[in-house]
Enzyme design. Structure first.
Site, PDB file in Angstrom:
ATOM      1  N   PHE A 180       5.863 -14.518   5.033  1.00  0.00           N
ATOM      2  CA  PHE A 180       6.796 -13.643   4.441  1.00  0.00           C
ATOM      3  C   PHE A 180       7.116 -12.376   5.536  1.00  0.00           C
ATOM      4  CE2 PHE A 180       7.559  -9.367   2.410  1.00  0.00           C
ATOM      5  CZ  PHE A 180       8.635  -9.734   1.404  1.00  0.00           C
ATOM      6  N   ASN A 187       1.087  -5.144  -0.409  1.00  0.00           N
ATOM      7  CA  ASN A 187       2.442  -5.494  -0.926  1.00  0.00           C
ATOM      8  C   ASN A 187       2.386  -6.846  -1.088  1.00  0.00           C
ATOM      9  OD1 ASN A 187       4.990  -5.946  -0.877  1.00  0.00           O
ATOM     10  ND2 ASN A 187       5.329  -6.236   1.372  1.00  0.00           N
ATOM     11  N   PRO A 188       1.921  -7.027  -2.644  1.00  0.00           N
ATOM     12  CA  PRO A 188       1.785  -8.352  -3.254  1.00  0.00           C
ATOM     13  C   PRO A 188       2.904  -8.972  -3.676  1.00  0.00           C
ATOM     14  CG  PRO A 188       1.606  -6.697  -5.022  1.00  0.00           C
ATOM     15  CD  PRO A 188       1.862  -5.918  -3.787  1.00  0.00           C
TER      16      PRO A 188
END
Length: 290
Positions: free
Chosen positions: A95, A188-189
């Protein structure tokens, strides 16, 4: 055949902006300047003083601009994502950290005055690296389970003080030796509700499990809350980024657990709900071990 002549950077940028604008890229000028600076090997702030692009560099820039026009993430093309005060290596399989998450880091640094920090769902390690750079004396743990993301995390953490932990953030045995001793947990899932339309860069290049988390986007956060409550010392802090539709839902989950107080939600620079914070209560209503 006449040899191709060098192209000055301002002309190269204009041509790149035209291509990116026609492709609907959201920030064509910024992206054109960043790609041009990348090819020239100079900071973006020095472009006005940069030399002309020789034919090889001009060709390389055109290739990168064509890739960006196809919505390949800018950070994949440069290989780096600037985040807080560090540069994070990124690429396929991990990500790409967003500038909005820097607000979570700033909050964490404002409340953190001890020594143990855990970054859950670490991905590239951006949060952990930023905290470690700002607090060199801290013990910072970065937790990630995905094999591809772990490769990037280990690469970024190399030669830093960040301690990489391969594991599932919902595992009750994860970092069990730190239970009750952690000063700050940041996360920050994945939090986007399944089926939500997202930009091409996200849909095609960010790993699906790093973005989406069940029908309402809260599947992982629900599981995280009790694990974080066990990790934190009394008075320790938790900060978690969430979807802009979760401004009420995530604080409600934290309050319902019974082990947090000072629950708040915070907005980003655009005024949207962005992350929730809470303190591990010194005397919890429901201080259980699950």
């Amino acid at each position: 055949m006449e040899a191709e002549q060098p192209i000055d950077s301002s002309r190269a940028i204009r041509e790149a902006v035209a291509v990116l604008s026609a492709a609907g890229v959201p920030s064509p000028r910024v992206d054109a300047e960043i790609l041009t600076a990348h090819v020239l090997g100079v900071p973006r702030s020095k472009l006005l003083l940069a030399p002309a692009l020789d034919p090889a560099r001009a060709g390389r820039l055109r290739e990168l601009v064509a890739d960006r026009a196809r919505r390949v993430p800018l950070q994949h093309l440069t290989g780096v994502a600037p985040f807080h005060h560090v540069d994070v290596a990124v690429g396929p399989g991990v990500f790409v950290p967003r500038p909005e998450t820097e607000l979570l880091v700033e909050w964490g640094l404002s409340v953190f005055d001890r020594e143990v920090v855990v970054d859950l769902c670490s991905g590239s390690g951006a949060i952990a690296l930023a905290v470690a750079a700002a607090r060199p004396a801290a013990r910072v743990y970065a937790v990630e389970r995905d094999a591809a993301a772990l490769e990037w995390l280990r690469r970024n953490a190399e030669s830093t003080s960040v301690r990489v932990v391969a594991g599932d953030v919902t595992d009750p045995d994860l970092l069990a030796d730190l239970d009750g001793a952690v000063d700050l947990v940041l996360c920050n899932p994945p939090y986007v509700p399944a089926g939500t339309p997202v930009p091409d860069e996200v849909a095609r290049f960010d790993p699906y499990p790093a973005v989406f988390s069940g029908p309402d986007g809260l599947d992982l956060i629900r599981e995280l809350v009790p694990r974080v409550a066990r990790l934190l010392r009394p008075g320790g802090w938790f900060g978690v980024e969430h979807d802009d539709t979760h401004g009420a839902a995530v604080p409600a989950l934290l309050r319902a657990d019974g082990r947090f107080d000072e629950v708040s939600d915070h907005r980003d620079l655009a005024g949207r709900p962005r992350f929730a914070t809470a303190r591990r209560a010194k005397t919890a209503v429901a201080d259980y071990s699950s």
